[in-house]
Design a protein around this motif. Sequence first.
Motif, PDB file in Angstrom:
ATOM      1  N   ARG A  52       6.691 -35.218  13.813  1.00 40.44           N
ATOM      2  CA  ARG A  52       7.831 -35.448  14.176  1.00 40.44           C
ATOM      3  C   ARG A  52       8.374 -36.769  13.632  1.00 40.44           C
ATOM      4  N   LYS A  53       7.612 -37.806  13.865  1.00 37.18           N
ATOM      5  CA  LYS A  53       8.108 -38.949  13.414  1.00 37.18           C
ATOM      6  C   LYS A  53       8.386 -38.958  12.159  1.00 37.18           C
ATOM      7  N   VAL A  54       7.337 -38.470  11.295  1.00 35.20           N
ATOM      8  CA  VAL A  54       7.569 -38.523   9.893  1.00 35.20           C
ATOM      9  C   VAL A  54       8.773 -37.899   9.486  1.00 35.20           C
ATOM     10  N   PHE A  55       9.047 -36.812   9.987  1.00 33.30           N
ATOM     11  CA  PHE A  55      10.341 -35.912   9.688  1.00 33.30           C
ATOM     12  C   PHE A  55      11.636 -37.007   9.924  1.00 33.30           C
ATOM     13  N   ALA A  56      11.470 -37.529  11.195  1.00 29.91           N
ATOM     14  CA  ALA A  56      12.718 -38.402  11.460  1.00 29.91           C
ATOM     15  C   ALA A  56      12.926 -39.485  10.595  1.00 29.91           C
ATOM     16  N   LEU A  57      11.632 -40.219   9.993  1.00 27.63           N
ATOM     17  CA  LEU A  57      11.790 -41.118   9.240  1.00 27.63           C
ATOM     18  C   LEU A  57      12.104 -40.596   7.807  1.00 27.63           C
ATOM     19  N   TYR A  58      11.986 -39.567   7.384  1.00 28.88           N
ATOM     20  CA  TYR A  58      12.376 -39.264   5.997  1.00 28.88           C
ATOM     21  C   TYR A  58      13.516 -38.340   6.139  1.00 28.88           C
ATOM     22  N   GLN A  59      14.262 -38.345   7.395  1.00 28.55           N
ATOM     23  CA  GLN A  59      15.369 -37.539   7.495  1.00 28.55           C
ATOM     24  C   GLN A  59      15.519 -36.309   6.841  1.00 28.55           C
ATOM     25  N   ILE A  60      14.182 -35.615   7.242  1.00 29.10           N
ATOM     26  CA  ILE A  60      14.265 -34.134   6.722  1.00 29.10           C
ATOM     27  C   ILE A  60      15.092 -33.142   7.353  1.00 29.10           C
ATOM     28  N   PRO A  61      16.036 -32.363   6.781  1.00 31.99           N
ATOM     29  CA  PRO A  61      17.068 -31.638   7.690  1.00 31.99           C
ATOM     30  C   PRO A  61      16.212 -30.595   8.370  1.00 31.99           C
ATOM     31  N   GLN A  62      15.096 -29.994   8.167  1.00 33.87           N
ATOM     32  CA  GLN A  62      14.305 -29.095   8.628  1.00 33.87           C
ATOM     33  C   GLN A  62      13.907 -29.464   9.865  1.00 33.87           C
ATOM     34  N   PRO A  63      13.923 -28.648  10.866  1.00 35.04           N
ATOM     35  CA  PRO A  63      13.093 -29.119  11.971  1.00 35.04           C
ATOM     36  C   PRO A  63      11.647 -29.271  11.904  1.00 35.04           C
ATOM     37  N   PRO A  64      11.047 -30.265  12.256  1.00 35.46           N
ATOM     38  CA  PRO A  64       9.586 -30.517  12.284  1.00 35.46           C
ATOM     39  C   PRO A  64       8.703 -29.252  12.883  1.00 35.46           C
ATOM     40  N   PRO A  65       7.409 -29.060  12.124  1.00 33.70           N
ATOM     41  CA  PRO A  65       6.494 -27.815  12.755  1.00 33.70           C
ATOM     42  C   PRO A  65       6.208 -28.199  14.376  1.00 33.70           C
ATOM     43  N   THR A  66       6.296 -27.244  15.051  1.00 33.76           N
ATOM     44  CA  THR A  66       5.576 -27.448  16.427  1.00 33.76           C
ATOM     45  C   THR A  66       4.542 -26.445  16.720  1.00 33.76           C
ATOM     46  N   THR A  67       4.600 -25.065  16.454  1.00 34.37           N
ATOM     47  CA  THR A  67       3.738 -23.992  16.828  1.00 34.37           C
ATOM     48  C   THR A  67       2.450 -24.182  15.739  1.00 34.37           C
ATOM     49  N   ASP A  68       1.403 -23.791  16.128  1.00 38.50           N
ATOM     50  CA  ASP A  68       0.314 -23.620  15.445  1.00 38.50           C
ATOM     51  C   ASP A  68       0.628 -23.059  14.138  1.00 38.50           C
ATOM     52  N   LYS A  69       1.380 -21.940  14.106  1.00 39.03           N
ATOM     53  CA  LYS A  69       1.603 -21.399  12.829  1.00 39.03           C
ATOM     54  C   LYS A  69       2.438 -22.168  11.911  1.00 39.03           C
ATOM     55  N   GLU A  70       3.330 -23.073  12.582  1.00 39.30           N
ATOM     56  CA  GLU A  70       4.177 -23.971  11.676  1.00 39.30           C
ATOM     57  C   GLU A  70       3.492 -24.990  11.277  1.00 39.30           C
ATOM     58  N   LEU A  71       2.553 -25.462  11.979  1.00 43.16           N
ATOM     59  CA  LEU A  71       1.534 -26.628  11.428  1.00 43.16           C
ATOM     60  C   LEU A  71       0.767 -26.262  10.695  1.00 43.16           C
ATOM     61  N   SER A  72       0.101 -25.097  10.686  1.00 44.13           N
ATOM     62  CA  SER A  72      -0.743 -24.553   9.654  1.00 44.13           C
ATOM     63  C   SER A  72       0.054 -24.582   8.365  1.00 44.13           C
ATOM     64  N   ALA A  73       1.393 -24.030   8.285  1.00 41.32           N
ATOM     65  CA  ALA A  73       1.999 -23.782   7.039  1.00 41.32           C
ATOM     66  C   ALA A  73       2.166 -25.000   6.547  1.00 41.32           C
ATOM     67  N   PHE A  74       2.761 -26.075   7.235  1.00 43.17           N
ATOM     68  CA  PHE A  74       2.783 -27.649   6.824  1.00 43.17           C
ATOM     69  C   PHE A  74       1.672 -28.142   6.172  1.00 43.17           C
ATOM     70  N   PHE A  75       0.178 -27.942   6.877  1.00 49.03           N
ATOM     71  CA  PHE A  75      -0.959 -28.678   6.423  1.00 49.03           C
ATOM     72  C   PHE A  75      -1.478 -28.083   5.339  1.00 49.03           C
ATOM     73  N   ASN A  76      -1.116 -26.395   5.144  1.00 47.50           N
ATOM     74  CA  ASN A  76      -1.648 -25.627   3.867  1.00 47.50           C
ATOM     75  C   ASN A  76      -0.947 -26.240   2.507  1.00 47.50           C
ATOM     76  N   VAL A  77       0.306 -26.576   2.882  1.00 46.21           N
ATOM     77  CA  VAL A  77       0.907 -27.319   1.309  1.00 46.21           C
ATOM     78  C   VAL A  77       0.075 -28.641   1.049  1.00 46.21           C
TER      79      VAL A  77
END
Length: 288
Positions: A52-77
């Motif tokens: 969440r801090k990384v997304f805020a620091l880089y002003q990412i318009p998308q909401p940060p990943p919070t669920t297991d599925k969303e985190l997995s998708a983020f880390f898969n990249v």
Amino acid sequence: LPKVWRALPSPPPPLQSHSSGTMEYGDVHRAAVQVFLARKHMSEKETREEIRKVFALYQIPQPPPTTDKELSAFFNVINEEIGHGGINHAEIKRLKIEGFPEPIWGLAQVVLENEQDAMAKEGALKELRWLTPSQLELFKLVVESIVRAGGSRGGKIDINKACNLGRFSSNRRRSGGDDEEAPLPSVKDLQPKEAEQTLERLVELEWLRIELVSDAEARGTHNNKRVTLGVRSILDLRKYIETRYEELCCVWTNGGDFKWIASASNDDEEEIADKENQGATGKRAASG
């Protein structure tokens, strides 16, 4: 701000996304990798907060990943970039460890068994280069004793016995691959204080972990301290352990989760030796 944040570059323009909605690899992912390089591993709650801090620091318009599925998708990249076919032979993965209150996310780097002395070479294990050859061999002996300790011990060995392992070890490698007969660095020259300090440092760096056992479990020993695998070893030494030793009392599931099991043999080497010594003592008493 924490040092890791102060070291990050200025926020870039918003990242592009694939048609599927998955973000392309960019500076926000690189920043996440830097966090894991600094922290090594985090609880699931801490992971969500740091991302969440990384997304805020880089002003990412998308909401940060919070669920297991969303985190997995983020880390898969990230893993596609730094993983087995990537630049670091590493991956950030989620795993459950028996005895831990919640899952963790950790940076696991691959150890290639065909590397000469893989324990001391590339990946996260480069941090073990501060060990002398004798200290490194002591660590290997401790790891071997833990993972082959039999179900009755649950992957734990007495701290005093861990410090003394090198004094009674063979001068030949007892198990392993093609280098099974390779001479070992002498561990017998390690003084007890040096061995103790080496293990303390490995505990501090989370390659090993200290557990306190009950008085009943500690009966017959001089203390309640037991040594077991630390999170770093569970993350980074899977291939090393699985390819090097048989009759393990631990297992990694297909998903990477870790737990202790009863080994194929109910007795570890130390217990067998104790029984043999008791048998020899009994024979001498009978003959007398």
